[in-house]
Design a protein around this motif. Structure first.
Motif, PDB file in Angstrom:
ATOM      1  N   GLY A 169     -53.576 -42.741  12.788  1.00 42.19           N
ATOM      2  CA  GLY A 169     -52.447 -42.621  11.676  1.00 42.19           C
ATOM      3  C   GLY A 169     -51.201 -43.124  12.473  1.00 42.19           C
ATOM      4  N   ILE A 207     -46.800 -43.748  11.276  1.00 43.94           N
ATOM      5  CA  ILE A 207     -45.627 -43.987  10.374  1.00 43.94           C
ATOM      6  C   ILE A 207     -44.963 -45.062  11.118  1.00 43.94           C
ATOM      7  N   ASN A 242     -47.958 -37.357  23.905  1.00 44.57           N
ATOM      8  CA  ASN A 242     -47.707 -37.437  22.185  1.00 44.57           C
ATOM      9  C   ASN A 242     -47.463 -36.033  21.948  1.00 44.57           C
ATOM     10  N   LYS A 243     -46.524 -35.687  22.202  1.00 48.77           N
ATOM     11  CA  LYS A 243     -45.857 -34.085  21.656  1.00 48.77           C
ATOM     12  C   LYS A 243     -46.089 -34.076  20.147  1.00 48.77           C
ATOM     13  N   ARG A 244     -45.518 -35.176  19.475  1.00 43.79           N
ATOM     14  CA  ARG A 244     -45.643 -35.184  17.826  1.00 43.79           C
ATOM     15  C   ARG A 244     -46.913 -35.104  17.585  1.00 43.79           C
ATOM     16  N   SER A 245     -47.844 -35.776  17.909  1.00 42.94           N
ATOM     17  CA  SER A 245     -49.307 -35.696  17.431  1.00 42.94           C
ATOM     18  C   SER A 245     -49.890 -34.488  17.578  1.00 42.94           C
ATOM     19  N   LYS A 295     -50.921 -28.734  12.866  1.00 42.29           N
ATOM     20  CA  LYS A 295     -50.488 -28.455  11.432  1.00 42.29           C
ATOM     21  C   LYS A 295     -51.663 -28.859  10.542  1.00 42.29           C
ATOM     22  N   ARG A 328     -48.661 -31.534  18.002  1.00 44.70           N
ATOM     23  CA  ARG A 328     -48.086 -30.479  17.148  1.00 44.70           C
ATOM     24  C   ARG A 328     -48.699 -30.705  15.631  1.00 44.70           C
ATOM     25  N   VAL A 364     -43.460 -47.202  18.274  1.00 42.91           N
ATOM     26  CA  VAL A 364     -44.870 -47.012  17.385  1.00 42.91           C
ATOM     27  C   VAL A 364     -45.944 -47.149  18.073  1.00 42.91           C
ATOM     28  N   GLY A 384     -40.905 -36.871  11.436  1.00 43.41           N
ATOM     29  CA  GLY A 384     -40.325 -35.690  11.504  1.00 43.41           C
ATOM     30  C   GLY A 384     -40.304 -35.006   9.974  1.00 43.41           C
ATOM     31  N   ARG A 385     -40.956 -35.804   8.987  1.00 44.15           N
ATOM     32  CA  ARG A 385     -40.834 -35.183   7.719  1.00 44.15           C
ATOM     33  C   ARG A 385     -42.272 -34.536   7.115  1.00 44.15           C
ATOM     34  N   GLU A 386     -43.067 -34.553   8.189  1.00 47.20           N
ATOM     35  CA  GLU A 386     -44.482 -33.889   7.790  1.00 47.20           C
ATOM     36  C   GLU A 386     -45.212 -35.103   7.052  1.00 47.20           C
ATOM     37  N   ILE A 387     -44.964 -36.100   6.965  1.00 45.94           N
ATOM     38  CA  ILE A 387     -45.645 -37.119   6.168  1.00 45.94           C
ATOM     39  C   ILE A 387     -46.933 -37.466   6.784  1.00 45.94           C
ATOM     40  N   ILE A 388     -47.082 -37.406   8.109  1.00 44.64           N
ATOM     41  CA  ILE A 388     -48.636 -37.601   8.693  1.00 44.64           C
ATOM     42  C   ILE A 388     -49.485 -36.357   8.226  1.00 44.64           C
TER      43      ILE A 388
HETATM   44  C1  LIG Z   1     -47.023 -39.067  15.676  1.00 46.75           C
HETATM   45  C2  LIG Z   1     -46.569 -39.230  14.124  1.00 46.75           C
HETATM   46  C3  LIG Z   1     -47.757 -39.677  13.307  1.00 46.75           C
HETATM   47  C4  LIG Z   1     -46.215 -38.161  13.684  1.00 46.75           C
HETATM   48  O1  LIG Z   1     -45.924 -38.034  12.315  1.00 46.75           O
HETATM   49  P1  LIG Z   1     -44.666 -37.331  11.666  1.00 46.75           P
HETATM   50  O2  LIG Z   1     -44.946 -37.230  10.053  1.00 46.75           O
HETATM   51  O3  LIG Z   1     -43.434 -37.641  12.302  1.00 46.75           O
HETATM   52  O4  LIG Z   1     -45.229 -35.798  12.061  1.00 46.75           O
HETATM   53  P2  LIG Z   1     -44.405 -34.461  11.597  1.00 46.75           P
HETATM   54  O5  LIG Z   1     -43.058 -34.628  10.819  1.00 46.75           O
HETATM   55  O6  LIG Z   1     -45.535 -33.227  11.292  1.00 46.75           O
HETATM   56  O7  LIG Z   1     -43.817 -34.053  13.121  1.00 46.75           O
HETATM   57  C5  LIG Z   1     -44.980 -33.338  13.995  1.00 46.75           C
HETATM   58  C6  LIG Z   1     -43.979 -32.543  15.154  1.00 46.75           C
HETATM   59  O8  LIG Z   1     -43.569 -33.213  16.253  1.00 46.75           O
HETATM   60  C7  LIG Z   1     -42.408 -32.552  16.520  1.00 46.75           C
HETATM   61  N1  LIG Z   1     -41.379 -33.406  17.211  1.00 46.75           N
HETATM   62  C8  LIG Z   1     -40.713 -34.342  16.942  1.00 46.75           C
HETATM   63  N2  LIG Z   1     -40.003 -34.862  17.958  1.00 46.75           N
HETATM   64  C9  LIG Z   1     -40.897 -34.273  19.011  1.00 46.75           C
HETATM   65  C10 LIG Z   1     -40.388 -34.498  20.324  1.00 46.75           C
HETATM   66  N3  LIG Z   1     -39.773 -35.537  20.840  1.00 46.75           N
HETATM   67  N4  LIG Z   1     -41.231 -33.622  21.352  1.00 46.75           N
HETATM   68  C11 LIG Z   1     -41.995 -32.723  20.906  1.00 46.75           C
HETATM   69  N5  LIG Z   1     -42.251 -32.503  19.638  1.00 46.75           N
HETATM   70  C12 LIG Z   1     -41.698 -33.397  18.618  1.00 46.75           C
HETATM   71  C13 LIG Z   1     -41.727 -32.020  15.211  1.00 46.75           C
HETATM   72  O9  LIG Z   1     -40.638 -30.919  15.217  1.00 46.75           O
HETATM   73  C14 LIG Z   1     -42.917 -31.454  14.137  1.00 46.75           C
HETATM   74  O10 LIG Z   1     -43.219 -29.977  14.588  1.00 46.75           O
HETATM   75  P3  LIG Z   1     -42.685 -28.920  13.778  1.00 46.75           P
HETATM   76  O11 LIG Z   1     -43.227 -29.379  12.377  1.00 46.75           O
HETATM   77  O12 LIG Z   1     -43.232 -27.852  14.175  1.00 46.75           O
HETATM   78  O13 LIG Z   1     -41.069 -29.086  13.976  1.00 46.75           O
HETATM   79  C15 LIG Z   1     -45.380 -40.103  13.830  1.00 46.75           C
HETATM   80  O14 LIG Z   1     -44.520 -39.792  14.743  1.00 46.75           O
HETATM   81  C16 LIG Z   1     -45.733 -41.567  14.433  1.00 46.75           C
HETATM   82  O15 LIG Z   1     -46.384 -42.365  13.715  1.00 46.75           O
HETATM   83  N6  LIG Z   1     -45.693 -42.152  15.844  1.00 46.75           N
HETATM   84  C17 LIG Z   1     -46.073 -43.529  16.482  1.00 46.75           C
HETATM   85  C18 LIG Z   1     -47.406 -43.799  16.350  1.00 46.75           C
HETATM   86  C19 LIG Z   1     -48.519 -42.719  16.876  1.00 46.75           C
HETATM   87  O16 LIG Z   1     -47.969 -41.992  17.755  1.00 46.75           O
HETATM   88  N7  LIG Z   1     -49.420 -42.395  16.264  1.00 46.75           N
HETATM   89  C20 LIG Z   1     -50.363 -41.337  16.681  1.00 46.75           C
HETATM   90  C21 LIG Z   1     -51.450 -41.564  17.655  1.00 46.75           C
HETATM   91  S1  LIG Z   1     -52.675 -40.445  18.053  1.00 46.75           S
END
Ligand SMILES: CC(C)(COP(=O)(O)OP(=O)(O)OC[C@H]1O[C@@H](n2cnc3c(N)ncnc32)[C@H](O)[C@@H]1OP(=O)(O)O)[C@@H](O)C(=O)NCCC(=O)NCCS
Length: 190
Positions: free
Chosen positions: A103, A105, A144-147, A153, A149, A40, A112-116
């Motif tokens: 932010g 989670i 940080n690919k998740r962030s 969104k 993306r 996290v 991965g549930r779009e909660i952020i």
């Molecule tokens: C980053 C974070 C806030 C994202 O929150 P989340 O609610 O999981 O976000 P989402 O569900 O909208 O997912 C984000 C996207 O990442 C994509 N994703 C998931 N795992 C991935 C990976 N390993 N590589 C690339 N993309 C990935 C998902 O597919 C999604 O995209 P999509 O809807 O087009 O499929 C959460 O993972 C988190 O709290 N991480 C730890 C703390 C952190 O990094 N905070 C941000 C600091 S800037």
């Protein structure tokens, strides 16, 4: 007694899947677990271990009556009735009327549930319509690919890429600066 009063949870901002609620001191241990969790904290840049005593101090009354430059909410899952993360503004600048979104989670099974996305959209609406912010920005690091993306969104526009700005996992990586202007947000949300 209405739902939530039993456990001291009451929504400040209501959403569909989650509410944004005032953070409760009884969650200090939980917040400690989230903020010290290696996965996290990796991209939140919590480079120092955070003790429960430090977290508990956040809840102590303060005599500082200057304008806050920070606001944090706990993300509370409505159906599961549990706190799962945090979202908020830091670096609020009341003169220029801008602020940075942060932010995370903490409960990883909710990733991965779009909660952020929902939490950030609620926060942004609050920022523009209650705090009267003019511009809201966010910073994300290349790995940080998740962030990255999630920022798209949420509706952020990329303004700049700062080369080798941050040291993450043994290497310098780029920082992507995203922002949203109130006028553009209003256009999208009319
Ligand atoms: C980053 C974070 C806030 C994202 O929150 P989340 O609610 O999981 O976000 P989402 O569900 O909208 O997912 C984000 C996207 O990442 C994509 N994703 C998931 N795992 C991935 C990976 N390993 N590589 C690339 N993309 C990935 C998902 O597919 C999604 O995209 P999509 O809807 O087009 O499929 C959460 O993972 C988190 O709290 N991480 C730890 C703390 C952190 O990094 N905070 C941000 C600091 S800037």
């Amino acid at each position: 007694m209405t739902e939530g009063e039993n456990d001291g949870v009451f929504p400040f901002i209501e959403g569909e899947i989650i509410d944004l609620v005032a953070t409760n001191s009884k969650w200090a241990n939980l917040i400690g677990r989230w903020m010290n969790d290696p996965e996290v904290r990796q991209y939140s840049r919590n480079a120092w271990p955070l003790t429960i005593e430090e977290i508990k101090k956040w809840f102590e009354p303060s005599s500082d009556d200057s304008l806050k430059d920070f606001v944090v909410f706990t993300i509370y899952h409505k159906k599961d009735k549990r706190p799962i993360g945090s979202v908020g503004f830091n670096h609020i600048n009341w003169l220029n009327r801008n602020a940075n979104v942060f932010g995370s989670i903490g409960e990883k099974e909710y990733w991965g549930r779009e909660i952020i996305v929902e939490a950030s959209k609620l926060l942004i609406k609050y920022g523009f319509t209650e705090l009267n912010l003019h511009k809201i920005y966010a910073g994300v690091f290349t790995p940080n690919k998740r962030s990255l993306r999630a920022a798209e969104k949420i509706g952020f526009k990329k303004e700049a890429v700062l080369k080798e700005e941050v040291y993450v996992d043994g290497e310098y990586v780029d920082a992507h600066k995203f922002a949203l202007l109130k006028k553009d947000w209003m256009e999208e949300n009319k």
